[in-house]
Design an enzyme around this catalytic site. Structure first.
Site, short mmCIF file in Angstrom:
data_model
loop_
_atom_site.label_atom_id
_atom_site.label_comp_id
_atom_site.label_asym_id
_atom_site.label_seq_id
_atom_site.Cartn_x
_atom_site.Cartn_y
_atom_site.Cartn_z
N SER A 210 0.84 -1.19 0.00
CA SER A 210 0.00 0.00 0.00
C SER A 210 0.88 1.25 0.00
CB SER A 210 -0.96 -0.05 1.19
OG SER A 210 -2.01 0.87 1.03
N ASP B 210 -9.19 -5.81 -5.29
CA ASP B 210 -8.72 -4.62 -4.59
C ASP B 210 -9.30 -3.38 -5.26
OD1 ASP B 210 -7.42 -2.69 -3.15
OD2 ASP B 210 -5.40 -3.46 -3.49
N HIS C 236 -7.12 -6.02 -0.91
CA HIS C 236 -5.94 -5.25 -0.52
C HIS C 236 -5.13 -6.09 0.46
CE1 HIS C 236 -3.86 -1.44 -0.68
NE2 HIS C 236 -3.86 -1.32 0.64
#
Length: 613
Positions: free
Chosen positions: A206, A318, A349
């Site tokens: 991320s 995601d 994610h």
């Protein structure tokens, strides 16, 4: 160290190949077997220290160069002459998060910003226990550096959602490992990385998977490879889409400034208030236009500058860091000839450590050994792409999208998708209704959306790449959005989630304050009548350019063209492919007052799908 001659199949000592046998056993060394470094060092006895790397920026405006706080773990043998490569996970999350108000997603007059006051202090004490690279790789002959990105944890400076200052901060950490930057301990004494080989990797997920891309774009010497898990390659496409303000899934009202405010965990955070207000102004939540602020954070555009190779992963479910982020970077790296590898999984994610467990660690070990120690293993001869088709069932491919996928153009007509149509169809925007509700009954008419269906498929077809929509339409109303959603219609058992179980597994070494174990996760499935496959949005005022908005005349027809999110999906035999057209996509776009009318001219409207069998 003479590591370039290492073979991948024998058990060898890195850095000791030219020594007599008795010297090899006396000197600490890294052991390689089957192309991977082996766990021969003690994680428990590793050296752990806090340092502060000086940068060349002063992003908080206090008249002093910002310093990046780094928590360093390295084998104790590095104090005995062992030189090791380094793995860096830069992160804004070690210092914790602030509870920051989201911007309103509902618009009455124009998009507004939520009121915000700088917090009085940090949210807590930094905690460096969540990465897993140290638990696995320190015993295998690597140093691990957990670096607080600027404005977070014990670092100086201000967070900017991976703006140029944060890129420079991570660059400085790499430069310290090569002897080109200065670091100090808590007492102000200079600290040198005399144990470092000068070779470094950056890795993370991320935001932590975005910082490596920003650092790679600086062309910093010594950064040999990056591992980007669900990383953002272009921040504009995280919070905008073809001119439209959009949100990551589940985070309505989030924007570039809010991400910086949330992670601003440094001491005396109020010093960064002017920087936060500047980001909020320059991100332009009113028009959604592309500008310098966004261009500074477009790392896919700078892929040709990368010296580092890239191992990247992305989840097809995601919709936080959407599939476009993966596709943009992959295409840029391919055009630039950068060494690259890609894993695409069915989760959201999520980390490939959870999705594929030991296989992920083996792949990383091969990758880092090759890129940081010059071990001649087969990682670069393996297929470039691993794709999880269904839970636990992986395919390998030489590239992505599938090279044999071909564009298939379908017309919109009164009977569905196929031949070109004629006439006009209408919808009236109702921003309160969610896409799942609007898609649920495709054979029934609905005033708030249009749906076009293929006949039942006579054989399965695979979508691989980017679907594109062209719509000839007239718009009359407040909402500037057009949204297109691709749907798979047909009763089937589909992935419904990826959840934590009560079981645990251990992937690496542990100490009382940092466990090398985590919960086992698994896919869940459910029978459903349809699945939203992919979607795309645009602001009709940006029909000519994302850089500039141009008003539309109410009731006048224009041609609007925009892409959906890139995807890979198999539509099964007997299913139908559906295209749903609407204005507001409730979960993603801003929600203007209801009532915008969209008149679609079927004659000039098409859907193009990249398909293969």
């Amino acid at each position: 160290m003479p590591v370039a001659a290492l073979a991948g199949t024998a058990t060898l000592a890195v850095g000791a190949l030219s020594l007599p046998a008795h010297a090899e056993t006396a000197r600490p060394h890294i052991v390689v077997k089957d192309g991977k470094t082996q766990p021969v060092f003690s994680y428990k006895d590793a050296i752990r220290e806090k340092i502060f790397v000086e940068t060349k920026v002063d992003s908080d405006g206090d008249g002093k160069r910002d310093r990046v706080s780094v928590y360093l773990t390295r084998p104790k043998e590095t104090n005995e002459g062992l030189k090791v490569a380094s793995i860096i996970e830069g992160s804004p999350y070690y210092g914790g998060l602030h509870d920051t108000p989201y911007h309103p997603a509902d618009v009455t007059d124009y998009p507004r910003l939520a009121p915000w006051t700088a917090p009085s202090g940090p949210p807590g004490t930094p905690n460096y226990a969540f990465p897993y690279y140290d638990n696995y790789f320190v015993s295998r002959g690597y140093a691990f550096l957990a670096a607080d990105t600027l404005g977070t944890g014990d670092s100086d400076g201000c967070p900017t959602s991976v703006g140029p200052n944060e890129a420079q901060g991570m660059k400085s950490v790499v430069e310290w490992l090569t002897g080109d930057a200065v670091a100090y301990d808590a007492n102000g004494k200079k600290v040198e990385a005399n144990w470092s080989t000068g070779n470094a990797a950056m890795a993370g997920k991320s935001y932590d998977g975005t910082l490596p891309l920003a650092a790679a774009a600086t062309r910093v010497k010594g950064l040999k490879t990056v591992v980007s898990i669900s990383g953002v390659s272009n921040w504009y496409d995280e919070y905008r889409a073809n001119g439209g303000v959009v949100a990551p899934d589940g985070f309505e009202g989030e924007d570039l400034d809010l991400h910086a405010k949330v992670v601003m965990s440094r001491k005396n955070p109020a010093i960064c208030a002017p920087v936060m207000h500047d980001i909020a102004k320059k991100m332009d939540r009113v028009t959604g236009d592309y500008n310098r602020t966004w261009d500074d954070r477009n790392f896919a555009k700078r892929a040709a500058h990368f010296r580092a190779s890239v191992f990247m992963t992305s989840g097809l479910a995601d919709w936080n860091v959407k599939p476009l982020q993966m596709s943009l970077l992959w295409d840029g790296l391919k055009k630039a000839g950068v060494n690259r590898k890609l894993w695409i999984h069915q989760a959201a994610h999520d980390d490939p450590l959870d999705v594929r467990q030991g296989a992920w660690l083996d792949a990383l070990n091969l990758w880092f050994a090759h890129e940081l120690y010059g071990v001649r293993n087969d990682i670069m001869r393996q297929p470039k792409v691993d794709l999880e088709r269904t839970p636990g069932n992986w395919e390998t491919h030489r590239d992505w999208p599938a090279p044999d996928a071909r564009p298939v153009r379908l017309g919109l007509n009164s009977n569905g998708l196929g031949k070109p149509g004629h006439g006009t169809q209408h919808l009236v925007d109702d921003p309160s209704r969610k896409a799942e509700e609007l898609a649920a009954k495709p054979d029934a008419s609905d005033p708030n959306r249009l749906i076009y269906l293929t006949p039942e498929l006579k054989e399965s077809v695979k979508l691989s790449g980017t679907a594109e929509i062209k719509l000839r339409a007239a718009i009359n109303g407040r909402s500037p959005y057009l949204s297109a959603i691709l749907v798979d219609y047909g009763t089937d058992e589909r992935v419904s989630g990826y959840v934590r179980t009560s079981d645990t597994w251990c992937y690496g070494d542990s100490i009382p304050t940092d466990q090398g174990c985590r919960a086992v996760r698994k896919y869940t499935t459910a029978v459903s009548d349809f699945k939203i496959v992919t979607r795309g949005w645009m602001d009709i005022r940006n029909r000519n350019s994302i850089w500039h908005s141009t008003p539309v005349k109410p009731g006048q027809e224009y041609t609007f063209s925009w892409p959906m999110q890139p995807y890979d999906y198999v539509f099964k035999k007997g299913h139908r492919i559906g295209l749903m057209i609407l204005a507001t996509d409730h979960a993603y776009t801003l929600r203007y007052p209801a009532g915008t009318k969209v008149d679609v001219d079927l004659r000039g409207s098409t859907l193009t799908l990249p398909l293969t069998r």
